[in-house]
Structures are given as structure tokens and as C-alpha cells.
Design a protein around this motif. Structure first.
Motif, PDB file in Angstrom:
ATOM      1  N   THR A 172     -13.069 -19.193  22.787  1.00 19.29           N
ATOM      2  CA  THR A 172     -13.685 -20.320  22.233  1.00 19.29           C
ATOM      3  C   THR A 172     -12.780 -21.704  21.913  1.00 19.29           C
ATOM      4  OG1 THR A 172     -12.619 -19.322  19.989  1.00 19.29           O
ATOM      5  CG2 THR A 172     -14.920 -18.921  20.575  1.00 19.29           C
ATOM      6  N   GLU A 173     -11.553 -21.067  22.429  1.00 21.62           N
ATOM      7  CA  GLU A 173     -10.344 -22.294  22.446  1.00 21.62           C
ATOM      8  C   GLU A 173      -9.493 -22.537  23.636  1.00 21.62           C
ATOM      9  OE1 GLU A 173      -7.976 -22.061  18.823  1.00 21.62           O
ATOM     10  OE2 GLU A 173      -6.779 -23.913  19.564  1.00 21.62           O
ATOM     11  N   GLU A 197     -15.463 -28.907  28.786  1.00 19.24           N
ATOM     12  CA  GLU A 197     -16.256 -29.121  27.521  1.00 19.24           C
ATOM     13  C   GLU A 197     -17.964 -28.416  28.095  1.00 19.24           C
ATOM     14  OE1 GLU A 197     -16.579 -33.316  25.289  1.00 19.24           O
ATOM     15  OE2 GLU A 197     -17.087 -33.573  27.396  1.00 19.24           O
ATOM     16  N   GLY A 201     -19.360 -21.636  25.202  1.00 19.21           N
ATOM     17  CA  GLY A 201     -18.645 -21.152  24.101  1.00 19.21           C
ATOM     18  C   GLY A 201     -17.472 -21.860  23.661  1.00 19.21           C
ATOM     19  N   ARG A 203     -15.412 -24.274  21.748  1.00 20.60           N
ATOM     20  CA  ARG A 203     -15.557 -25.025  20.662  1.00 20.60           C
ATOM     21  C   ARG A 203     -14.254 -26.028  20.297  1.00 20.60           C
ATOM     22  NH1 ARG A 203     -17.331 -20.269  18.038  1.00 20.60           N
ATOM     23  NH2 ARG A 203     -15.293 -19.946  17.077  1.00 20.60           N
ATOM     24  N   THR A 204     -13.194 -25.611  20.735  1.00 16.37           N
ATOM     25  CA  THR A 204     -11.792 -26.183  20.445  1.00 16.37           C
ATOM     26  C   THR A 204     -10.933 -26.550  21.656  1.00 16.37           C
ATOM     27  OG1 THR A 204     -12.041 -25.005  18.313  1.00 16.37           O
ATOM     28  CG2 THR A 204      -9.885 -26.071  18.803  1.00 16.37           C
ATOM     29  N   ARG A 231     -16.920 -33.659  22.335  1.00 11.70           N
ATOM     30  CA  ARG A 231     -17.568 -32.842  21.367  1.00 11.70           C
ATOM     31  C   ARG A 231     -16.856 -31.598  20.762  1.00 11.70           C
ATOM     32  NH1 ARG A 231     -18.254 -27.644  22.703  1.00 11.70           N
ATOM     33  NH2 ARG A 231     -18.096 -27.171  24.856  1.00 11.70           N
ATOM     34  N   MET A 232     -15.853 -31.543  21.364  1.00  9.83           N
ATOM     35  CA  MET A 232     -15.000 -30.332  20.722  1.00  9.83           C
ATOM     36  C   MET A 232     -14.266 -30.751  19.721  1.00  9.83           C
ATOM     37  SD  MET A 232     -13.827 -28.552  24.547  1.00  9.83           S
ATOM     38  CE  MET A 232     -13.359 -29.887  25.361  1.00  9.83           C
ATOM     39  N   GLN A 233     -13.937 -29.750  18.794  1.00 11.36           N
ATOM     40  CA  GLN A 233     -12.701 -29.900  17.635  1.00 11.36           C
ATOM     41  C   GLN A 233     -11.448 -30.059  18.658  1.00 11.36           C
ATOM     42  OE1 GLN A 233     -14.559 -30.327  14.490  1.00 11.36           O
ATOM     43  NE2 GLN A 233     -12.602 -29.165  13.919  1.00 11.36           N
TER      44      GLN A 233
END
Ligand SMILES: *Cc1c(COP(=O)(O)O)cnc(C)c1O
Ligand code: SF4
Length: 350
Positions: A172-173, A197, A201, A203-204, A231-233
Motif C-alpha cells: 500500500t505504500e 501510481e 493497491g 495508496r501512499t 493521486r497518492m497520499q
């Protein structure tokens, strides 16, 4: 310090949605690539700039991990002071040739673990070792012996690393590390970030970098647009060990970064003779706060060969953090941790 340097207006910034062209800046900052080319690499030159007593300088030439320090960082050091906390982080010293029990070239046993530059030790997070290049050579660096030539993720383009992330379940990261990932140009980074990106899965995006501290000109509009446009954190973790590293140019670079990233954190290493007293650690946290950066980790030294003289014992380290906890708000107290091979997270030190 002038009041003017703190009058940065958060609303007065270039709209992030603006065109892809470099926005015109009133005062164009120095070019970071040029600053890096002009960094000090010669011991005699450094001694001259700082008016150091040549006869009392126990410095050595270190061909494997040579002296490297940008001039703007040298300018933050005190002259004629061999104990300056910034100087001690970069000056190759005869103490590096001493051997200490338990110190090795690969203390975290990472070298064999990396695949296509990807290191996965912790759930959900993959760390990418992107490059050997750094804006400064820190004498205590735990990756000073990392086999970058075989392992760095950029060796064969980004695709093998991206494929490894894609084929690793539950990521996820993605953490960009090095060396210093901001040694890559914005164009290269944009390529890589675009590829990350596209992995569903993830996100960060996290970036571990010392550039904003040692060469703040690196925080240019291209970079901040890249961070704010994904789009990611985003999480940026900078690396400062002493308040004197954070001059006005660092404060303004950090404030620009802060506009572009979701989280802005700092990690430090606890270093004997550099920041191993409560006063230094309190000032560091306060100075970070002023720059809009939250203290995240305070690492006890990784036991890499050549850095033994920087080690602070665990009991002393824990006492220090207990002492600063009594002087600072909770959000300015870093977590004291150690990195141990085989553990599922960083290990708290009490
Ligand atoms: C330190 C580290 C991380 C990040 O750990 P956090 O506790 O999430 O900051 C991830 N991967 C590797 C290999 C690390 O060394
Ligand atoms: S900037 Fe980071 S990776 Fe580079 S030498 Fe310093 S501690 Fe090591």
C-alpha cells in the motif's frame, strides 16, 4: 534572524493546477544541480573555508566514502571550531578506522534482501533503493557500504522494480530511498511516480530525503507540482540532526514542501558529540516545528563499520528522550527506535 523570513504567506503561492510550464519566479533560486557540482570535495578546501587549525585536524582522505558537502551547508558551520555539530557529521576522521565489536558493513543484513532495488521488511511497505547519490556524505551513514551497483532500482530502468512491487501482495505504500531519491531529476521522478501510481493497491508515496536540509534549492516548482499532482497520499521524511542545520533557506524550502505534501516529518540519528544532549534535541524539535516539520523518529545508530565513535548507549539515549519529554509538547518528541534485522517494525528503545 529577520522577522521577514517568517512572513511566508501560505495563500500566496502558485496554483498547482496551473500549466506545466515553470512558473515565473520573482527571484529565481540557485540551480541545485550546479550547487551540487560545486560542492566541497576537498579536505584542504574545507579546512580553508572554515579556518580550521590544520595541525589539529585528525581528518583522513576516505577514498571509498569521500568528503562531500554543499557550500550552503558549510556556510551554516561555525568557523575555527573542530567540534561544530555540522562539521562533525561530514568530516572524515581517523576515528573511522577504529574497529568496534558488533559493527559490520551490513548491520541490517539488507544487502542480500534487496530485489531489483526493492526492500520489503514491513507489512504493506516496500522501500526502493533508487540511487547511491546523495547531496552530502554523512559519516555515520548505515548504507555507506550498500552494493548500489548491483542493487539500485535504477540500474536497469524502473520497470524491474515496478514489476517487483506489482508482484508483491499487499503493498500500500512505496518509499523512495537511496542514497537520496531527490538526486534524480524531476523528469526521472515523474516517470517513476507515474509507474507507481498505476499500481492499483498503492495508496501512499513516501520520500526519504536529506536534500531539503542540506541543499534546499532542490525544492523547486517542478518537484512540488509532482508531489501535489499525484493521486497518492504523500509523505516526505527529511533528515536533520541539529538545529543549526535549519537556517532560513531551509525554513522556506520546508514551507514550500508543506504546501505540496500531506505529511512532512523528520528523522534524526542520535550521534555522540553532535546531538546527544537534551538542549540540542529540544532546540532541534523547536526549530523543526518552526519549519512546519514534525519529529518522527530518533534512531539510535545502526552499527555500521566506521561509525562506532558516534554511538550513544541505549540507556543514555532513553534518559535523554525522557528528559526532553518533560520540556516539549508531545507532538515534538520523536520516537526513539532501533532498526533490527528480522523484526516486523522498528524497535522502540526504552
Ligand atoms: C524504516 C523502514 C521502513 C519504514 O518504516 P516506518 O516505521 O513505516 O517508518 C520501511 N521499509 C524499510 C526497509 C525500512 O528500513
Ligand atoms: S544523505 Fe542519507 S543516505 Fe546519504 S549519506 Fe547521508 S544518511 Fe546516508
Amino acid at each position: 534572524m529577520s522577522a521577514e523570513s517568517y512572513s511566508f504567506d501560505k495563500r500566496n503561492r502558485t496554483p498547482l493546477s496551473a500549466s506545466n510550464k515553470e512558473p515565473a519566479r520573482p527571484k529565481p533560486g540557485p540551480d541545485w544541480k550546479q550547487e551540487l557540482r560545486e560542492a566541497v570535495r576537498d579536505l584542504d578546501e574545507l579546512a580553508g573555508l572554515l579556518e580550521l587549525p590544520r595541525d589539529r585536524l585528525d581528518a583522513i582522505a576516505s577514498p571509498d566514502f569521500p568528503l562531500l558537502v554543499p557550500r550552503s551547508f558549510v556556510a551554516r558551520m561555525r568557523k575555527r571550531d573542530l567540534q561544530d555539530p555540522l562539521l562533525r557529521q561530514v568530516l572524515p576522521s581517523i576515528a573511522e578506522t577504529r574497529r568496534y565489536d558488533g559493527f559490520s558493513g551490513d548491520p541490517l543484513r539488507e544487502h542480500a534482501l534487496a530485489r531489483n532495488g526493492c526492500l520489503q521488511k514491513y507489512a504493506g511497505r516496500v522501500l526502493l533503493v533508487l540511487t547511491a547519490a546523495c547531496p552530502v556524505h554523512c559519516r555515520y551513514c548505515f548504507r555507506r557500504e550498500f552494493p548500489y551497483a548491483e542493487q539500485a532500482a535504477t540500474r536497469a530502468g524502473f520497470e524491474p522494480a515496478l514489476a517487483t512491487i506489482r508482484n508483491t501482495a499487499g503493498v500500500t505504500e512505496v518509499i523512495l530511498s537511496g542514497g537520496d531519491p531527490l538526486s534524480l531529476t524531476n523528469e526521472k521522478l515523474a516517470d517513476l511516480v507515474g509507474g507507481i501510481e498505476d499500481i492499483p493497491g498503492v495508496r501512499t508515496l513516501r520520500i526519504h530525503t536529506r536534500f531539503p536540509i542540506v541543499l534546499p534549492a532542490r525544492i523547486d516548482p517542478g518537484l512540488t507540482r509532482l508531489l501535489s499532482g499525484t493521486r497518492m497520499q504523500t509523505v516526505v521524511v527529511v533528515h536533520a540532526n541539529h538545529a543549526a542545520e535549519i537556517d532560513d533557506s531551509v525554513v522556506s524550502a520546508a514551507r514550500e514542501l508543506k504546501q505540496a505534501t500531506d505529511l512532512l516529518l523528520n528523522q534524526s540519528v542520535l550521534l555522540r558529540g553532535i546531538n546527544d544532549d537534551a538542549e540540542s534535541l529540544v532546540s532541534l524539535s523547536e526549530r523543526l516545528h518552526l519549519a512546519g516539520i514534525l519529529p518522527y523518529y530518533l534512531h539510535v545508530l545502526d552499527r555500521v563499520a566506521g561509525a562506532g565513535h558516534f554511538e550513544v548507549g541505549d540507556a543514555d539515549a532513553a534518559r535523554l528522550v525522557a528528559a526532553i519529554r518533560h520540556r516539549l509538547p508531545g507532538y515534538l518528541v520523536p520516537r526513539l527506535v532501533r532498526e533490527l534485522p528480522g523484526e516486523l517494525s522498528k524497535t522502540p528503545v526504552y
